[in-house]
Design a protein around this motif. Structure first.
Motif, PDB file in Angstrom:
ATOM      1  N   SER A 140      -1.075  -3.464  10.635  1.00 16.86           N
ATOM      2  CA  SER A 140      -0.633  -2.214  10.017  1.00 16.86           C
ATOM      3  C   SER A 140      -1.261  -1.990   8.649  1.00 16.86           C
ATOM      4  O   SER A 140      -0.610  -2.166   7.611  1.00 16.86           O
ATOM      5  N   PRO A 141      -2.536  -1.580   8.618  1.00 14.98           N
ATOM      6  CA  PRO A 141      -3.155  -1.212   7.344  1.00 14.98           C
ATOM      7  C   PRO A 141      -2.413  -0.080   6.646  1.00 14.98           C
ATOM      8  O   PRO A 141      -2.510   0.068   5.426  1.00 14.98           O
ATOM      9  N   ILE A 142      -1.682   0.717   7.420  1.00 16.45           N
ATOM     10  CA  ILE A 142      -0.912   1.823   6.852  1.00 16.45           C
ATOM     11  C   ILE A 142       0.046   1.309   5.786  1.00 16.45           C
ATOM     12  O   ILE A 142       0.235   1.945   4.740  1.00 16.45           O
ATOM     13  N   ALA A 143       0.640   0.131   6.024  1.00 20.61           N
ATOM     14  CA  ALA A 143       1.622  -0.428   5.098  1.00 20.61           C
ATOM     15  C   ALA A 143       1.018  -1.455   4.159  1.00 20.61           C
ATOM     16  O   ALA A 143       1.452  -1.584   3.018  1.00 20.61           O
ATOM     17  N   SER A 144       0.008  -2.203   4.615  1.00 21.08           N
ATOM     18  CA  SER A 144      -0.515  -3.290   3.790  1.00 21.08           C
ATOM     19  C   SER A 144      -1.574  -2.827   2.790  1.00 21.08           C
ATOM     20  O   SER A 144      -1.741  -3.440   1.735  1.00 21.08           O
ATOM     21  N   GLU A 145      -2.296  -1.747   3.109  1.00 23.13           N
ATOM     22  CA  GLU A 145      -3.262  -1.176   2.160  1.00 23.13           C
ATOM     23  C   GLU A 145      -3.130   0.346   2.173  1.00 23.13           C
ATOM     24  O   GLU A 145      -4.059   1.069   2.546  1.00 23.13           O
ATOM     25  N   PRO A 146      -1.938   0.856   1.763  1.00 27.07           N
ATOM     26  CA  PRO A 146      -1.650   2.287   1.899  1.00 27.07           C
ATOM     27  C   PRO A 146      -2.556   3.200   1.090  1.00 27.07           C
ATOM     28  O   PRO A 146      -2.914   4.293   1.560  1.00 27.07           O
ATOM     29  N   GLU A 147      -2.933   2.781  -0.103  1.00 24.97           N
ATOM     30  CA  GLU A 147      -3.784   3.636  -0.942  1.00 24.97           C
ATOM     31  C   GLU A 147      -5.147   3.835  -0.287  1.00 24.97           C
ATOM     32  O   GLU A 147      -5.642   4.968  -0.172  1.00 24.97           O
ATOM     33  N   ARG A 148      -5.759   2.749   0.152  1.00 22.07           N
ATOM     34  CA  ARG A 148      -7.059   2.847   0.791  1.00 22.07           C
ATOM     35  C   ARG A 148      -6.955   3.609   2.104  1.00 22.07           C
ATOM     36  O   ARG A 148      -7.828   4.410   2.444  1.00 22.07           O
ATOM     37  N   PHE A 149      -5.871   3.356   2.849  1.00 25.94           N
ATOM     38  CA  PHE A 149      -5.686   4.042   4.119  1.00 25.94           C
ATOM     39  C   PHE A 149      -5.653   5.553   3.911  1.00 25.94           C
ATOM     40  O   PHE A 149      -6.340   6.310   4.617  1.00 25.94           O
ATOM     41  N   ALA A 150      -4.847   6.000   2.967  1.00 30.81           N
ATOM     42  CA  ALA A 150      -4.743   7.434   2.705  1.00 30.81           C
ATOM     43  C   ALA A 150      -6.094   8.008   2.274  1.00 30.81           C
ATOM     44  O   ALA A 150      -6.476   9.103   2.708  1.00 30.81           O
ATOM     45  N   GLU A 151      -6.816   7.286   1.437  1.00 34.42           N
ATOM     46  CA  GLU A 151      -8.133   7.757   0.983  1.00 34.42           C
ATOM     47  C   GLU A 151      -9.099   7.936   2.150  1.00 34.42           C
ATOM     48  O   GLU A 151      -9.826   8.935   2.225  1.00 34.42           O
TER      49      GLU A 151
END
Length: 351
Positions: A330-341
């Motif tokens: 779940s990159p959505i939760a573990s690296e949320p800033e990068r995911f959103a970018e």
């Protein structure tokens, strides 16, 4: 005569519903949406929660994992940033969340769930206009459903975002054996959690090399233990869903949601054995919309090799692969800033 009368009444009610929907389509503030619509399709009522800024009429339709997950399970730090720019549609799939309907082999199938997603698009167009544009995002099982949807009809989608998606469920068995073994050997060489990783090697050696349902479930269950150990040993970031996700669980009737989950998993996984039979690899060249594949480097549930193979086989001229080095399933939760970018950049470039 009675049947014709009933049909007339039903048709009139449907027309009234559609006219009411269309008449409201331009009301409200598209810059700050927060509403729920329902898709009624073939013996199921499925809620879709629409949030965010739809001033450009650009929407991201999300397909949760499972089967049997929660549409609102995506809500949190990453998607809050996406909502600032675009409308996000959190969809409770058939047999998931607060959706309601019938449960049998005849009432639930992957093909029918694909039709549900396409029906959602039609409802969104009725509400917000035919000039609306859509991106599709699927996580885990949502990657399976999203791939099947695009293979059915990709004409309404400006882009496809697959996040740790299982586009080749039948291949997971071999991927588990290979990934678990290589990860265990690497961690043992580093001197990390030796007893646990020795257990992993022993457990993998005991499974049948030929895919079967019992050993598949054993390996799938182990995958979450592997990620928990990697997180403990600081290879994965701790999940950060942010305060926005607080209270989401209280928006669901948990008795309904977990009953739904148990029923749909039994039908699709146990009875229909989709995870032993599905493989879209040879059909991926048919998908030509811009595509972004995101996977955690330490994803043990749907190993990153799945994203690599999908990237290699997709028919899109515009395609990208992003591996998140501090993430598991779940990159959505573990690296949320990068995911959103990454998601926002992709949508900005392809809307």
């Amino acid at each position: 005569m009675k049947n014709k009368y009933r049909l007339l009444i039903k048709s009139t009610l449907v027309l009234i519903s559609i006219l009411s929907l269309v008449s409201c389509s331009n009301e409200g503030n598209l810059n700050d949406l927060n509403e729920t619509i329902f898709v009624r399709h073939k013996n199921a009522d499925m809620p879709a929660y629409i949030k965010g800024n739809a001033s450009e009429k650009v929407f991201l339709i999300t397909l949760h994992g499972g089967p049997g997950g929660f549409g609102l399970g995506f809500v949190g730090t990453a998607f809050s940033k996406i909502e600032e720019n675009y409308g996000v549609v959190y969809f409770d799939q058939r047999g998931s969340g607060l959706s309601q309907g019938s449960y049998s082999n005849e009432d639930i199938s992957l093909d029918l769930m694909v039709e549900d997603v396409l029906a959602l698009v039609k409802v969104m167009k009725l509400k917000f206009g035919n000039d609306s544009r859509f991106f599709l995002l699927g996580h885990s099982w949502g990657g399976t459903l999203g791939t099947a949807t695009l293979l059915k009809d990709q004409s309404d989608f400006s882009g496809w975002i697959e996040v740790d998606g299982a586009n080749n469920p039948s291949g997971l068995y071999d991927q588990y054996i290979e990934t678990f073994t290589s990860t265990a050997n690497t961690q043992i060489a580093l001197g990390n959690s030796l007893e646990f990783w020795e257990w992993v090697l022993t457990s993998v050696a005991e499974v049948d090399p030929v895919s079967n349902k019992d050993d598949f479930f054993k390996l799938n269950s182990m995958s979450f233990e592997l990620e928990a150990t990697l997180q403990k040993d600081n290879f994965l970031n701790n999940p950060d869903n942010g305060s926005e996700s607080d209270g989401i669980i209280f928006q669901y009737n948990l008795l309904t949601a977990f009953w739904n989950l148990s029923q749909i998993q039994y039908i699709l996984v146990d009875e229909q054995c989709l995870f032993q039979t599905l493989d879209f690899t040879n059909q991926l060249p048919e998908i030509t919309v811009p595509s972004l594949f995101i996977s955690g480097e330490y994803d043990m549930v749907v190993p990153a090799v799945s994203a690599q193979r999908a990237f290699d086989n997709i028919g899109s001229d515009i395609k990208e692969l992003r591996i998140f080095e501090r993430s598991g399933h779940s990159p959505i939760a573990s690296e949320p800033e990068r995911f959103a970018e990454e998601v926002l950049r992709f949508m900005n470039e392809n809307k």
